[in-house]
Design an enzyme around this catalytic site. Structure first.
Site, PDB file in Angstrom:
ATOM      1  N   GLY A 133      50.235 -42.415  22.102  1.00 27.12           N
ATOM      2  CA  GLY A 133      50.406 -42.761  23.252  1.00 27.12           C
ATOM      3  C   GLY A 133      51.641 -42.087  23.889  1.00 27.12           C
ATOM      4  O   GLY A 133      51.794 -40.913  23.789  1.00 27.12           O
TER       5      GLY A 133
ATOM      6  N   THR B  86      59.963 -43.429  14.071  1.00 25.14           N
ATOM      7  CA  THR B  86      60.689 -43.892  14.826  1.00 25.14           C
ATOM      8  C   THR B  86      59.973 -44.792  15.993  1.00 25.14           C
ATOM      9  O   THR B  86      60.134 -45.010  16.996  1.00 25.14           O
ATOM     10  CB  THR B  86      61.100 -42.620  15.973  1.00 25.14           C
ATOM     11  N   ALA B  87      58.904 -45.878  15.031  1.00 18.51           N
ATOM     12  CA  ALA B  87      58.211 -46.660  15.801  1.00 18.51           C
ATOM     13  C   ALA B  87      58.559 -48.084  15.567  1.00 18.51           C
ATOM     14  O   ALA B  87      59.729 -48.367  16.281  1.00 18.51           O
ATOM     15  CB  ALA B  87      56.650 -46.512  15.505  1.00 18.51           C
ATOM     16  N   ARG B  88      57.891 -48.626  14.786  1.00 20.08           N
ATOM     17  CA  ARG B  88      58.664 -49.897  14.227  1.00 20.08           C
ATOM     18  C   ARG B  88      58.629 -50.131  12.655  1.00 20.08           C
ATOM     19  O   ARG B  88      57.805 -49.618  11.754  1.00 20.08           O
ATOM     20  CB  ARG B  88      57.726 -51.099  14.710  1.00 20.08           C
TER      21      ARG B  88
ATOM     22  N   GLU C 105      64.552 -55.125   9.688  1.00 21.63           N
ATOM     23  CA  GLU C 105      65.171 -55.539  11.040  1.00 21.63           C
ATOM     24  C   GLU C 105      65.032 -57.068  11.549  1.00 21.63           C
ATOM     25  O   GLU C 105      63.842 -57.434  11.417  1.00 21.63           O
ATOM     26  CB  GLU C 105      64.895 -54.445  12.057  1.00 21.63           C
TER      27      GLU C 105
ATOM     28  N   HIS D 131      67.868 -47.606  14.839  1.00 21.39           N
ATOM     29  CA  HIS D 131      67.053 -48.044  15.857  1.00 21.39           C
ATOM     30  C   HIS D 131      67.396 -47.448  17.142  1.00 21.39           C
ATOM     31  O   HIS D 131      67.684 -48.183  18.014  1.00 21.39           O
ATOM     32  CB  HIS D 131      66.470 -49.692  15.913  1.00 21.39           C
TER      33      HIS D 131
ATOM     34  N   ALA E 158      66.253 -44.255  18.312  1.00 22.25           N
ATOM     35  CA  ALA E 158      65.777 -42.980  18.746  1.00 22.25           C
ATOM     36  C   ALA E 158      65.339 -43.104  20.367  1.00 22.25           C
ATOM     37  O   ALA E 158      65.290 -42.163  21.093  1.00 22.25           O
ATOM     38  CB  ALA E 158      64.097 -43.041  18.115  1.00 22.25           C
TER      39      ALA E 158
END
Length: 329
Positions: A148, A225-227, A256, A299, A301
């Protein structure tokens, strides 16, 4: 139109909404219970990730028309229930996609060239050249899971590096000139590098686990670098120990909190230490801290000077579009 802001953001957000004639109230400190008691007064809410917007909150928000999330993901909102209540959801992945693309590329180059290890050694007076011999990106096959906004931004950054870029996505026909979309089996047979760019959903929770990792034909480098909750950290560590994963760059971790503002609920700083809430630091995380082939960041990015402004502007623009379309005042 009355809008409640629950997190601080770039000043242009409130300034421009004021200029449009909307009433903006700020509350950055009240408890969720206090906010719920007054949320019925507002038409819109804007936040980053301070609260979980759940059914109880949405039931209290009887006049709420939209929620603006100054960021990419919407996992801190019960999206299905919000839709049932007729609440329009606005996010801003366009605002920080470039930042995420650059950060991912930076992590990749740093891991390949051992920047963090070499920097620490030189500062300690060690001049170890052979031990810090790097690896070239040239000629590698980079695989992106999720194609995406973030995946496409990273693929664009890879142009000029003489790499082949493959992408895997559950949506069909998302590939473009920068990445060839392939089935998962082919993806796992060919890639040298895996970079995760998926949202947090029921499908992606714990997606990167031992079974998934071991289906890859070659050992590979991994970047997220997502979740954080898409990765089972213990399984990642096992793969790092075995050499199935050659190195990793992690901007996010499964530990997190939902707010993303803190790693742990309490002030844990070392393995075995018990924090205020009774937690102890996981051994898998301690392994990552001590690994020379693992690069960590908090977190950030998508957290640049430029993206802060872009995110705010994207939210303003989308609110304007929504208000015009619904003919609201």
């Amino acid at each position: 139109m009355k809008i409640l802001h629950l997190d601080t953001n770039h000043e242009l957000l409130i300034n421009q909404l004021n200029g449009l004639g909307y009433t903006n109230h700020e509350d950055y400190t009240s408890s969720k219970e206090v906010v719920e008691a007054k949320i019925h007064e507002y038409d819109g809410v804007i936040l980053r990730s301070r609260f979980i917007i759940d059914k109880q909150f949405l039931d209290a928000a009887k006049n709420l028309k939209f929620i603006g999330r100054v960021g990419a993901g919407l996992e801190n909102i019960d999206c299905e229930y919000a839709a049932d209540k007729g609440v329009h959801l606005i996010s801003a992945p366009e605002g920080n996609r470039n930042a995420v693309g650059e950060h991912t590329l930076g992590m990749l180059l740093s891991v390949f060239n051992k920047f963090n290890k070499a920097d620490k050694e030189v500062r300690a007076g060690k001049w170890l050249r052979e031990e810090n011999r790097g690896i070239e990106l040239d000629g590698k096959t980079v695989g992106l899971i999720g194609y995406g906004n973030m995946g496409k931004a990273f693929a664009k950054k890879l142009r000029g590096f003489n790499v082949e870029v493959l992408c895997y996505d559950i949506k069909p026909n998302v590939g473009d000139v920068n990445a060839k979309q392939v089935p998962l089996k082919e993806f796992q047979e060919r890639v040298d590098i895996v970079s995760l760019h998926t949202p947090q959903t029921l499908l992606t929770l714990n997606m990167i686990n031992s079974e998934f990792i071991n289906q890859f034909k070659k050992s590979f480098w991994f970047f997220n670098t997502a979740r954080g909750k898409s990765v089972i950290t213990q399984d990642l560590v096992s793969a790092l120990k075995s050499g199935k994963i050659l190195g990793a760059g992690l901007d996010v971790l499964e530990y997190e909190k939902a707010s993303f503002e803190n790693l742990f609920k309490s002030n844990i700083t070392s393995i075995g230490e018990v924090g205020r809430s009774g937690e102890t630091m996981p051994q898998a995380f301690q392994y990552l801290i001590n690994s020379e082939n693992v690069l960590l960041s908090p977190h950030v990015a998508g957290w640049t000077v430029e993206s802060k402004e872009k995110l705010a502007q994207t939210i303003v623009d989308k609110i304007k579009t929504y208000v015009v379309a619904k003919k609201l005042k």
